[in-house]
Design an enzyme around this catalytic site. Structure first.
Site, PDB file in Angstrom:
ATOM      1  N   GLU A 113      48.663  40.429  38.496  1.00 40.56           N
ATOM      2  CA  GLU A 113      49.355  40.742  37.245  1.00 40.56           C
ATOM      3  C   GLU A 113      50.581  41.597  37.554  1.00 40.56           C
ATOM      4  O   GLU A 113      50.480  42.574  38.293  1.00 40.56           O
ATOM      5  CB  GLU A 113      48.398  41.505  36.324  1.00 40.56           C
ATOM      6  CG  GLU A 113      49.051  42.282  35.206  1.00 40.56           C
ATOM      7  CD  GLU A 113      48.142  43.367  34.644  1.00 40.56           C
ATOM      8  OE1 GLU A 113      48.677  44.315  34.035  1.00 40.56           O
ATOM      9  OE2 GLU A 113      46.908  43.282  34.815  1.00 40.56           O
ATOM     10  N   LYS A 156      39.481  43.521  28.884  1.00 38.14           N
ATOM     11  CA  LYS A 156      39.834  44.588  29.810  1.00 38.14           C
ATOM     12  C   LYS A 156      39.297  45.896  29.260  1.00 38.14           C
ATOM     13  O   LYS A 156      39.773  46.385  28.232  1.00 38.14           O
ATOM     14  CB  LYS A 156      41.365  44.622  29.945  1.00 38.14           C
ATOM     15  CG  LYS A 156      41.938  45.836  30.637  1.00 38.14           C
ATOM     16  CD  LYS A 156      43.467  45.741  30.607  1.00 38.14           C
ATOM     17  CE  LYS A 156      44.135  47.023  31.040  1.00 38.14           C
ATOM     18  NZ  LYS A 156      45.623  46.877  31.030  1.00 38.14           N
TER      19      LYS A 156
END
Length: 211
Positions: free
Chosen positions: A40, A128
């Site tokens: 990411e 997350k």
């Protein structure tokens, strides 16, 4: 892409946030060379969209590549144009809905049970858990998995090698790791050190099973 399946099989998401775009790109490419397949690039880094676009060109069209810190609809559109194939958010902002609408699976930031319910209703592929260490670590993850046993949780925040093992043992689908893995590489620091840390994290997630 099937983000949930990718997280379950790879078990490690590297988070790159840098103040030097060239160094951030080198970091992404080095992590890829070391076999870390889920990476990411945080939009809060310097010229992050440029880093994303350059990484996409270097990695080719089929490699998973995420955009992190996707807060707004504009963030999601820009990340999609830059070549991101999935989005990561710190919370449940407009970026979640827009990314889902664009066909980008979302790893959505949650903290509370209410967040979990809301994120699932909005189509998040996985959740997350952030900030994981401050929320209570693996003990808090275990508590959340009680009412949500089939939810794919990815703890992020304060995840070092030992914590990665603990979270995976506690039932995390994967762990997201920023500075304990990247160190100062994305700001121009040692690439050799980055390689060493990447190998240590890969070994940790290979040897720890899920509960």
């Amino acid at each position: 892409m099937d983000l949930r399946a990718a997280l379950a099989s790879r078990r490690l998401l590297a988070i790159v946030r840098g103040g030097d775009p060239d160094a951030a790109l080198r970091t992404v490419l080095t992590l890829a060379e070391e076999g870390i397949e889920l990476i990411e690039v945080s939009l809060s880094g310097a010229d992050a969209l440029g880093v994303l676009a350059r990484a996409r060109k270097e990695l080719g069209p089929d490699r998973p590549l995420g955009a992190g810190t996707v807060l707004t609809a504009a963030d999601a559109h820009a990340a999609h144009r830059a070549g991101a194939t999935f989005a990561v958010t710190p919370g449940l902002g407009a970026g979640v809905d827009t990314a889902v609408g664009l066909g980008m699976p979302v790893l959505a930031g949650v903290l509370t049970p209410t967040d979990v319910i809301a994120a699932q209703a909005r189509g998040a592929a996985a959740l997350k858990l952030f900030p994981a260490a401050e929320a209570g670590g693996e003990g808090y993850l275990k508590a959340l998995r009680g009412p949500f046993p089939d939810t794919a949780f990815v703890p992020v925040g304060g995840v070092d090698v030992d914590a990665a093992r603990a979270y995976l043992t506690a039932g995390a689908t994967a762990v997201g790791v920023g500075s304990p893995l990247v160190g100062d590489a994305a700001d121009g620091g040692s690439i050799a050190g980055l390689r060493d840390r990447a190998r240590a994290f890969r070994a940790a997630v290979r040897t720890e099973g899920q509960a």
